[in-house]
Design a protein around this motif. Structure first.
Motif, PDB file in Angstrom:
ATOM      1  N   TYR A 123       0.640  -1.230   0.073  1.00  0.00           N
ATOM      2  CA  TYR A 123      -0.085  -0.196  -0.028  1.00  0.00           C
ATOM      3  C   TYR A 123       0.911   1.443  -0.030  1.00  0.00           C
ATOM      4  O   TYR A 123       0.631   2.203  -0.645  1.00  0.00           O
ATOM      5  CB  TYR A 123      -0.966  -0.089   1.134  1.00  0.00           C
ATOM      6  CG  TYR A 123      -1.787   1.050   1.426  1.00  0.00           C
ATOM      7  CD1 TYR A 123      -2.793   1.456  -0.040  1.00  0.00           C
ATOM      8  CD2 TYR A 123      -1.858   2.189   2.334  1.00  0.00           C
ATOM      9  CE1 TYR A 123      -3.524   2.506   0.313  1.00  0.00           C
ATOM     10  CE2 TYR A 123      -2.774   3.029   2.417  1.00  0.00           C
ATOM     11  CZ  TYR A 123      -3.547   3.337   1.478  1.00  0.00           C
ATOM     12  OH  TYR A 123      -4.439   4.591   1.487  1.00  0.00           O
ATOM     13  N   THR A 124       1.815   1.442   1.126  1.00  0.00           N
ATOM     14  CA  THR A 124       2.729   2.541   0.880  1.00  0.00           C
ATOM     15  C   THR A 124       3.833   2.667  -0.023  1.00  0.00           C
ATOM     16  O   THR A 124       4.149   3.553  -0.150  1.00  0.00           O
ATOM     17  CB  THR A 124       3.274   2.670   2.539  1.00  0.00           C
ATOM     18  OG1 THR A 124       4.183   1.569   2.543  1.00  0.00           O
ATOM     19  CG2 THR A 124       2.301   2.694   3.332  1.00  0.00           C
ATOM     20  N   LYS A 125       4.291   1.550  -0.711  1.00  0.00           N
ATOM     21  CA  LYS A 125       5.075   1.448  -1.536  1.00  0.00           C
ATOM     22  C   LYS A 125       4.806   0.709  -2.931  1.00  0.00           C
ATOM     23  O   LYS A 125       5.548  -0.373  -3.113  1.00  0.00           O
ATOM     24  CB  LYS A 125       6.668   1.333  -1.386  1.00  0.00           C
ATOM     25  CG  LYS A 125       7.038   2.051  -0.155  1.00  0.00           C
ATOM     26  CD  LYS A 125       8.469   1.821   0.439  1.00  0.00           C
ATOM     27  CE  LYS A 125       9.003   2.852   1.355  1.00  0.00           C
ATOM     28  NZ  LYS A 125      10.466   2.719   1.772  1.00  0.00           N
ATOM     29  N   PRO A 126       3.702   1.009  -3.454  1.00  0.00           N
ATOM     30  CA  PRO A 126       3.258   0.177  -4.621  1.00  0.00           C
ATOM     31  C   PRO A 126       4.159   0.115  -5.815  1.00  0.00           C
ATOM     32  O   PRO A 126       4.283  -0.891  -6.558  1.00  0.00           O
ATOM     33  CB  PRO A 126       1.830   0.819  -4.923  1.00  0.00           C
ATOM     34  CG  PRO A 126       2.196   2.064  -4.489  1.00  0.00           C
ATOM     35  CD  PRO A 126       2.963   2.158  -3.430  1.00  0.00           C
ATOM     36  N   HIS A 127       4.741   1.150  -6.244  1.00  0.00           N
ATOM     37  CA  HIS A 127       5.776   0.985  -7.383  1.00  0.00           C
ATOM     38  C   HIS A 127       7.036   0.209  -7.086  1.00  0.00           C
ATOM     39  O   HIS A 127       7.142  -0.361  -7.934  1.00  0.00           O
ATOM     40  CB  HIS A 127       6.166   2.562  -7.745  1.00  0.00           C
ATOM     41  CG  HIS A 127       5.116   3.532  -8.064  1.00  0.00           C
ATOM     42  ND1 HIS A 127       4.539   3.842  -9.441  1.00  0.00           N
ATOM     43  CD2 HIS A 127       4.277   4.246  -7.272  1.00  0.00           C
ATOM     44  CE1 HIS A 127       3.391   4.653  -9.305  1.00  0.00           C
ATOM     45  NE2 HIS A 127       3.183   4.853  -8.004  1.00  0.00           N
ATOM     46  N   GLU A 128       7.472   0.516  -6.035  1.00  0.00           N
ATOM     47  CA  GLU A 128       8.635  -0.173  -5.553  1.00  0.00           C
ATOM     48  C   GLU A 128       8.394  -1.733  -5.460  1.00  0.00           C
ATOM     49  O   GLU A 128       8.953  -2.623  -5.813  1.00  0.00           O
ATOM     50  CB  GLU A 128       9.225   0.339  -4.279  1.00  0.00           C
ATOM     51  CG  GLU A 128       9.830   1.459  -4.410  1.00  0.00           C
ATOM     52  CD  GLU A 128       8.843   2.724  -3.849  1.00  0.00           C
ATOM     53  OE1 GLU A 128       7.755   2.551  -4.282  1.00  0.00           O
ATOM     54  OE2 GLU A 128       9.247   3.835  -3.504  1.00  0.00           O
ATOM     55  N   SER A 129       7.180  -2.148  -4.876  1.00  0.00           N
ATOM     56  CA  SER A 129       6.847  -3.424  -4.563  1.00  0.00           C
ATOM     57  C   SER A 129       6.454  -4.241  -5.747  1.00  0.00           C
ATOM     58  O   SER A 129       6.719  -5.302  -6.060  1.00  0.00           O
ATOM     59  CB  SER A 129       5.512  -3.431  -3.748  1.00  0.00           C
ATOM     60  OG  SER A 129       5.597  -2.855  -2.432  1.00  0.00           O
ATOM     61  N   ALA A 130       5.826  -3.433  -6.979  1.00  0.00           N
ATOM     62  CA  ALA A 130       5.440  -4.170  -8.131  1.00  0.00           C
ATOM     63  C   ALA A 130       6.915  -4.385  -8.957  1.00  0.00           C
ATOM     64  O   ALA A 130       7.078  -5.434  -9.226  1.00  0.00           O
ATOM     65  CB  ALA A 130       4.829  -3.144  -8.777  1.00  0.00           C
ATOM     66  N   ALA A 131       7.825  -3.281  -8.963  1.00  0.00           N
ATOM     67  CA  ALA A 131       9.248  -3.620  -9.624  1.00  0.00           C
ATOM     68  C   ALA A 131       9.865  -4.747  -8.812  1.00  0.00           C
ATOM     69  O   ALA A 131      10.362  -5.805  -9.773  1.00  0.00           O
ATOM     70  CB  ALA A 131      10.071  -2.437  -9.452  1.00  0.00           C
ATOM     71  N   LEU A 132       9.851  -5.124  -7.431  1.00  0.00           N
ATOM     72  CA  LEU A 132      10.432  -6.128  -7.139  1.00  0.00           C
ATOM     73  C   LEU A 132       9.894  -7.388  -7.302  1.00  0.00           C
ATOM     74  O   LEU A 132      10.352  -8.386  -7.517  1.00  0.00           O
ATOM     75  CB  LEU A 132      10.336  -6.029  -5.434  1.00  0.00           C
ATOM     76  CG  LEU A 132      11.188  -6.896  -4.596  1.00  0.00           C
ATOM     77  CD1 LEU A 132      12.487  -7.401  -5.230  1.00  0.00           C
ATOM     78  CD2 LEU A 132      11.058  -6.646  -3.171  1.00  0.00           C
ATOM     79  N   VAL A 133       8.355  -7.427  -7.155  1.00  0.00           N
ATOM     80  CA  VAL A 133       7.712  -8.595  -7.493  1.00  0.00           C
ATOM     81  C   VAL A 133       7.844  -9.129  -8.994  1.00  0.00           C
ATOM     82  O   VAL A 133       8.354 -10.168  -9.446  1.00  0.00           O
ATOM     83  CB  VAL A 133       6.167  -8.331  -7.086  1.00  0.00           C
ATOM     84  CG1 VAL A 133       5.426  -9.533  -8.077  1.00  0.00           C
ATOM     85  CG2 VAL A 133       5.983  -8.257  -5.949  1.00  0.00           C
ATOM     86  N   GLU A 134       8.052  -8.087  -9.728  1.00  0.00           N
ATOM     87  CA  GLU A 134       8.179  -8.595 -11.280  1.00  0.00           C
ATOM     88  C   GLU A 134       9.614  -9.234 -11.449  1.00  0.00           C
ATOM     89  O   GLU A 134       9.849 -10.224 -12.035  1.00  0.00           O
ATOM     90  CB  GLU A 134       7.988  -7.832 -12.148  1.00  0.00           C
ATOM     91  CG  GLU A 134       6.630  -6.800 -12.226  1.00  0.00           C
ATOM     92  CD  GLU A 134       6.246  -6.140 -13.774  1.00  0.00           C
ATOM     93  OE1 GLU A 134       7.247  -5.972 -14.580  1.00  0.00           O
ATOM     94  OE2 GLU A 134       5.009  -5.726 -13.968  1.00  0.00           O
ATOM     95  N   LYS A 135      10.598  -8.797 -10.655  1.00  0.00           N
ATOM     96  CA  LYS A 135      12.091  -9.135 -10.689  1.00  0.00           C
ATOM     97  C   LYS A 135      11.893 -10.713 -10.219  1.00  0.00           C
ATOM     98  O   LYS A 135      12.665 -11.582 -10.593  1.00  0.00           O
ATOM     99  CB  LYS A 135      12.956  -8.397  -9.861  1.00  0.00           C
ATOM    100  CG  LYS A 135      14.369  -8.847  -9.484  1.00  0.00           C
ATOM    101  CD  LYS A 135      15.179  -8.055  -8.690  1.00  0.00           C
ATOM    102  CE  LYS A 135      16.359  -8.617  -8.249  1.00  0.00           C
ATOM    103  NZ  LYS A 135      17.296  -7.934  -7.293  1.00  0.00           N
TER     104      LYS A 135
END
Length: 230
Positions: free
Chosen positions: A207-219
């Motif tokens: 919730y608080t870091k959606p962009h960073e979370s998405a980038a890490l999950v894609e990696k």
């Protein structure tokens, strides 16, 4: 290969809408069912018919982590990898889990400084005032009997069925005040080969870091796919 996302204790997408929008992966979101007992095994059985019939990667957040071993143990489900996101396979702080037995969420948030405590302790001051109020509302909107049952289910986590040899990764928040160390270490205990990905922030990373979370999950997703193909 599709990514299937199952949310945490609130059971809906209210903490991960922006995260889901950032993903370029073909993604299926499955909310937690409410019209059944809220132990993880029962929820897994309810979710199983909704899963893809072709191979997929599973992402489970927080409370939902303990659903994953039951799905993975089902040989009829074509699960090819698991991402545990700020998740757990052992009980966290039991004192925190006892709160729903005594008070409703709305009662808790009427206590002095409750919202400030939420912002500082559990959101690591990463959230705007509007985001803090949204988190409060989402928690208050969880039906109290459902919240009580889910808290009880977390207190009763025990042995899981035998697990297949599939790639597993887990994301651990650097300042997670919801999960204690036992809960954080529980994934590596069940999956000794799991790879850990530390990330700066609180338990509410999606919730608080959606962009960073998405980038890490894609990696991580690409890594798991590569492991599976290898």
């Amino acid at each position: 290969m599709k990514l299937v996302v199952i949310p945490g204790l609130n059971g809906n997408d209210q903490f991960c809408i922006e995260f889901l929008e950032q993903l370029s992966i073909d993604t299926q979101f499955i909310p937690l069912p409410e019209g059944c007992p809220q132990d993880h095994k029962t929820i897994a059985n309810k979710i199983a018919p909704q899963l893809p019939q072709e191979p997929f990667i599973l992402l489970v957040e927080s409370f939902a982590g303990s659903i994953a071993p039951y799905l993975a143990a089902n040989s009829e489900i074509p699960l090819k990898g698991i991402i545990f996101f700020v998740s757990l396979l052992a009980p966290p702080n039991k004192l925190l889990l006892d709160v729903p037995k005594l008070l409703t969420a709305k009662s808790v948030f009427k206590l002095p400084l409750a919202e400030k405590q939420l912002a500082a302790r559990y959101l690591n001051n990463d959230a705007s005032p509007e985001q803090v109020k949204h988190v409060r509302k989402v928690i208050e909107d969880i039906p109290h009997p459902v919240l009580q049952q889910r808290a009880q289910a977390l207190k009763q986590l025990d042995a899981f069925p035998g697990q297949p040899d599939i790639p597993v990764a887990y994301v651990e928040a650097s300042n997670d005040k919801v999960l204690n160390q036992r809960a954080k270490d529980s994934i590596a205990q069940l999956y000794p080969g799991a790879r850990k990905y530390p990330m700066e922030g609180s338990h509410f990373l999606l919730y608080t870091k959606p962009h960073e979370s998405a980038a890490l999950v894609e990696k991580i997703y690409r890594t798991l796919i590569g492991q599976e193909q290898a």
